[in-house]
Structures are given as structure tokens and as C-alpha cells.
Motif scaffolding. Structure first.
Motif, PDB file in Angstrom:
ATOM      1  N   LEU A  92      -9.246  -2.299  -2.168  1.00 26.95           N
ATOM      2  CA  LEU A  92      -7.816  -2.045  -2.051  1.00 26.95           C
ATOM      3  C   LEU A  92      -7.526  -0.579  -1.754  1.00 26.95           C
ATOM      4  N   THR A 140      -7.235  -6.300   2.198  1.00 30.45           N
ATOM      5  CA  THR A 140      -7.377  -4.927   2.677  1.00 30.45           C
ATOM      6  C   THR A 140      -8.742  -4.693   3.307  1.00 30.45           C
ATOM      7  N   ARG A 182      -5.883  -9.507  -2.994  1.00 33.10           N
ATOM      8  CA  ARG A 182      -5.272  -8.328  -2.386  1.00 33.10           C
ATOM      9  C   ARG A 182      -6.354  -7.381  -1.864  1.00 33.10           C
ATOM     10  N   GLY A 183      -7.428  -7.218  -2.625  1.00 28.07           N
ATOM     11  CA  GLY A 183      -8.535  -6.389  -2.155  1.00 28.07           C
ATOM     12  C   GLY A 183      -9.223  -6.985  -0.947  1.00 28.07           C
TER      13      GLY A 183
END
Length: 549
Positions: free
Chosen positions: A394, A450, A446-447
């Protein structure tokens, strides 16, 4: 023999490119895939309809701070504040609502909200002047304090910078500004604040671990454990509903008095592992090799661009770091080193190499966490030394932290070789992912988003920041599952979906491989299972389901 659970009605993704349409679980372990799983249904089998979604190996988190993060949920809510003024108002409001609080604490705000990350005590004094206020930035390496906190710690113009820390001064003066950088400066202040009770620590762990389960996580590496944290972990794991995750505890080792502290590690490990067998291990020791680039405290091989006389702060001397890493390796612990700058990464690699040279070959799996900036000469050493690079995907975006604080401090050449995820993988290095929560979000998806896009949530820049370091979705998923299982020394137990392996599973609303990269961060987690026990149910009123299959 009938299965306890059969999952069907969606895609079962093994952890590699292969897929099935069903999976069976018996006694907490995977007992069948595909047609074999479907015929295992019996009258008492629980059938889970994947509803067109996907079942995958559950996620791990190879570097996280459950106690710190859980306790941080209880202070002044400043994480979402978008300006200094909003933070000051939040402090004023919280202090008025809590007149009994001797100290006012909080954390998680953005370090770029003040120019050059310099926060003034007088801004907080305007909200609270009669009680100490201590707020930590999102990276937790910097604190913003008011004048009463400075007075309590006896920080004055005559106070020298402590070893391993910086008391930031007012421009043109030796007077403390109100910004403290690194633990050498933070710890004397934090040590004065009232300590949370054992019950508060246990409650913080329960709240943190419930959040992990809701994100599809079943194993975590607690990357900073002090002795009282270990007791809280054992209590949380063995009382009440227990915990929805397993964990490996990483004992903190600091330069001061490290020889005396290390003498207690073996007993601490035995207390943890005998106290909660099968749930907790204590195999690791945490070292801080440096600070962070945004504060100018990461250790660099060459000086900072904006401060040509500074190489940052190395927490240990190279020789003593090598000695300490060798000592914990001798005791059978795995070193887990925070290293951000290329100077710290080199010192960490040198220490790992020294331990292997002294103690001989074995399966060590040492971890270097973050590895934000690596000198090109050191890249192949990760593979040569069997080091696991635990990376925080992230962070691999050009957000204001990067554009306003980091890039101006290191310049374009070094700025262009940060978070080299693809390069490390291409070199054959072992890679696991982690969140470093509460520094950044604990949600693996979410990581993953990214890592795949190298973009901020609003989709900038087009094509991604340092796009050559992007990786595909399958590789990113593996870093959060098989990579973390490898870090845990449990790659034969979880991290993939094969018969005989533990049924640590996550149910996503759609197959991530067929999901647009920009949508991965918002893919709902519908369910999580730890060894066949359901630990998260998005359909339950509160999302939890302790004790349910």
C-alpha cells in the motif's frame, strides 16, 4: 466419510492458476476438491454457496501491530483529519469529553499536514494547555506534543538530542518546537503516560483481530512485542471466545541493555507457546535498523538531498547489530529487521550474513521489513542469503507523503528505485506482504490493488508510479498467502488449497483474477474460516460469528 463443510457455486482458486468448482472440509482440513468434494456432502454437511464468488487461501499479514493499533482506536480520533486545524479541534473536543484523562493521546494523522513535517506545540496549546498531549503520526516514528508534554519530559533548549532520536528545534533557536522524531526522543515522553491495563490490552487485541478476520486474514506477525504484550496475547487466545487468528510474536530488542534482555527470550518463548499451543508461536526478534525517510531518519548510504550533512539515524552500529543478530540466531530465533533506507538495508544484510557465517547453514528465513530503498549492489543478496523481503504494497504509490516529503529528501535517482517489488521477485527473492497497521490499512485487498496498479485510490498517475514495478493480481495474492505462510514456516499447512492442508479460507464476492485492478480494493470479503471455523460472516448483523463453523 462425509465432509463437515462443502463450498460450491463459485470458483475455488487454489493459490496458483488452477481452479475447481467445489471444496470440502473435514475436521478443519481440506478433504477434497472438485467432484471429490461434491460427493462428500452428507445429511449433516454445511453447504456454503459461494454465490458466484471465489474461495481462496486466507491472507496472512507479515508485519502488523495489533496491540498498538487496537489501543490506538481508543484515543483522540485524528486519523481522518485533513488539516492541522481539524486535529486541534478534535483534541479540544476529546479533552472536553474526557476531563478525567491525565494525558491526551492519539495517532494516525498524516505527517505532511505541516510544512516539512514540523508541528508546533503552541498549536496544541491553544486546545489543551494544562495536560500533556501526545499525538503520533501515521508512521509512528514522529510525535507532535504540546508544551506541557515537553515540560513533563524536561525537554528544554539545553536538552541534547538523545541517542536514536531528534528533538526538533524552532528555526533560529534551540527551543523544542513540539515535534519529536524516532524512539530515542519519543520513549522518554511515552514512558510518563499512564499505562493501559491488562484488560485494555486484551480488549485491544480482540478488536484488532476481529478487524483482521473481517479482511480475510487468519495469521499475523506481531512485529513489536514487549513482555506485557505477550501476556495479553496468551490471555486473549485462551479466554472467552479466543481469537480468530493465529499469530507469531516478535520480541522487541533495542540497543540499550540488549544482552540482558536477550537472556529472557527463551523463557518468554516457552511461556507463549505452552500457554496457547497451536494458536501462538514466538519465533522472531524485532530490530529497528533505522527510522523513516519522510522524517529524515532513515539511514542512507549517501546524504539526504535536502540535508547534505545528514545520512539519517542508524539505530544500531553495524558491528553491534551483527553481534545481536548473531546472538538471537544462536538461540534459534529468526531476526525481523525494520530497514527503510539503503544504508539500513545493507547493515541488515551484513548482520544476517554474519550470523550465517558464525552459526553455519540452516533454514533461517530472516525477514527484512519495508526495504523501501535498496542499493542495486544489494538486490541479489536477498536471494543469496535466503532473506524474506516483507513489503508493504500500500506504500507503493505517489501520494502526498511521497510527493511532498519523501521525494524532495532523496531526489529523483533514489526516488525512482523505491518499493522494487517486481525487481526482487525477478531476482528470485522470497517476498511476503504486510500492512504495518495502524500505519496504513490492514485490508490486504487494498494492498493488492496498489501492488497491481501502483496508483493512488483516485487512479493517478495514469499507468502507475514506477510502472515497471507493477505485479499481476495472482502474484500479489500469493504474497499475502503463500508468501506469509513461508514466512511463518508453515507453507505445508496453509497458504494454498490442497487436500490435507488447514482450511484457512476467504470467500470474496467475485474472482479477483477477473476483477478490474481498480476495483480490487473494494471487493467485499463475505466470509473467513480458520481451520474450518468461521470467523467472519458478512451476512451476520455485526459481521462476526465467533464459534460458528
Amino acid at each position: 466419510m462425509y465432509a463437515d463443510i462443502v463450498f460450491t457455486g463459485g470458483t475455488v482458486r487454489n493459490g496458483d492458476a488452477s481452479v475447481h468448482d467445489a471444496l470440502a472440509v473435514t475436521d478443519g482440513r481440506i478433504s477434497g476438491l472438485g467432484a471429490e468434494a461434491l460427493v462428500a456432502r452428507g445429511p449433516r454437511t454445511t453447504v456454503v454457496d459461494l454465490a458466484g464468488g471465489a474461495l481462496l487461501p486466507a491472507f496472512g499479514d507479515g508485519h502488523v501491530h495489533p496491540v498498538l493499533g487496537g489501543l490506538g482506536l481508543r484515543g483522540v480520533p485524528v486519523r481522518e483529519c485533513a488539516s492541522v486545524e481539524e486535529i486541534v479541534e478534535a483534541v479540544r473536543r476529546w479533552a472536553g469529553e474526557h476531563p478525567e484523562a491525565e494525558w491526551i493521546t492519539g495517532g494516525g494523522f498524516d505527517p505532511w499536514l505541516a510544512p516539512d513535517g514540523r508541528f508546533d506545540a503552541r498549536w496544541l496549546d491553544a486546545a489543551v494547555s494544562d495536560r500533556p498531549v501526545v499525538l503520533r503520526t501515521s508512521d509512528h516514528h514522529t510525535a507532535w506534543v504540546n508544551s506541557e508534554a515537553l515540560r513533563s519530559a524536561a525537554y528544554t533548549a539545553a536538552t541534547p538530542d538523545p541517542a536514536g532520536g531528534e528533538i526538533v528545534r524552532r528555526n533560529g533557536s534551540a527551543e523544542p518546537l513540539g515535534t519529536l522524531r524516532e524512539f530515542g526522543a519519543l520513549n522518554p515522553v511515552l514512558a510518563l503516560a499512564p499505562k493501559p491495563s491488562r484488560e485494555a490490552h486484551v480488549g485491544a487485541l480482540r478488536e484488532a483481530c476481529a478487524r483482521f478476520a473481517a479482511s480475510g486474514v487468519t495469521w499475523v506477525q506481531d512485529a513489536l512485542v514487549e513482555p506485557h504484550h505477550a501476556d495479553a496475547w496468551v490471555t486473549a487466545a485462551t479466554t472467552g471466545p479466543g481469537l480468530p487468528v493465529r499469530a507469531d510474536l516478535c520480541f522487541l530488542l533495542e540497543p540499550d541493555g540488549w544482552r540482558e534482555r536477550i537472556a529472557r527470550f527463551a523463557a518468554d518463548r516457552e511461556r507463549v507457546e505452552s500457554g496457547a499451543p497451536g494458536v501462538l508461536t514466538a519465533r522472531s526478534v524485532k530490530f529497528f535498523a533505522d527510522g523513516v525517510i519522510e522524517s529524515g531518519t532513515a539511514a542512507l548510504l549517501e546524504p539526504y538531498t535536502d540535508c547534505p550533512h545528514s545520512h539519517g539515524i542508524a539505530t544500531w552500529t553495524p558491528g553491534e547489530l551483527a553481534e545481536a543478530v548473531t546472538a538471537v540466531d544462536t538461540l534459534g530465533f529468526r531476526p525481523h529487521l525494520h530497514a527503510i533506507g539503503d544504508g539500513a538495508v545493507r547493515a541488515a544484510l551484513d548482520a544476517i550474513e554474519a550470523a550465517a557465517r558464525t552459526n553455519g547453514p540452516r533454514d533461517r528465513r530472516p525477514v527484512i521489513a519495508h526495504a523501501e530503498l535498496i542499493d542495486p549492489a544489494d538486490l541479489p543478496r536477498f536471494t543469496e542469503l535466503g532473506v524474506i523481503a516483507n513489503l508493504q504494497p500500500l506504500w507503493a504509490q505517489c501520494d502526498p507523503l511521497m510527493s511532498e516529503l519523501i521525494l524532495p529528501r532523496i531526489g529523483p535517482e533514489r526516488g525512482g528505485r523505491q518499493y522494487q517489488i517486481a525487481t526482487l521477485l525477478a531476482a528470485g527473492a522470497r517476498v511476503s506482504f504486510g500492512s504495518d497497521w495502524p500505519v496504513t490499512s490492514h485490508e490486504p485487498l487494498r494492498g493488492i490493488a496498489t501492488a497491481v496498479t501502483r496508483q493512488t485510490p483516485d487512479g493517478t498517475p495514469t499507468g502507475g508510479w514506477l510502472p515497471e514495478e507493477r505485479i499481476d493480481t495472482l502474484t500479489a495474492l500469493a504474497a499475502y498467502s503463500t508468501g506469509c505462510a513461508d514466512q511463518a514456516f508453515e507453507e505445508k499447512e496453509w497458504g494454498a488449497l490442497r487436500p490435507g492442508m488447514r482450511a484457512d479460507l476467504v470467500h470474496l464476492a467475485a474472482d479477483p483474477i477477473g476483477t478490474a485492478p481498480s476495483d480490487l480494493a473494494h471487493l467485499p470479503v463475505l466470509g473467513t474460516w480458520l481451520a474450518g471455523r468461521r470467523t467472519h460472516d458478512a451476512g451476520a448483523p455485526d459481521g462476526s460469528c465467533a464459534g460458528r463453523r
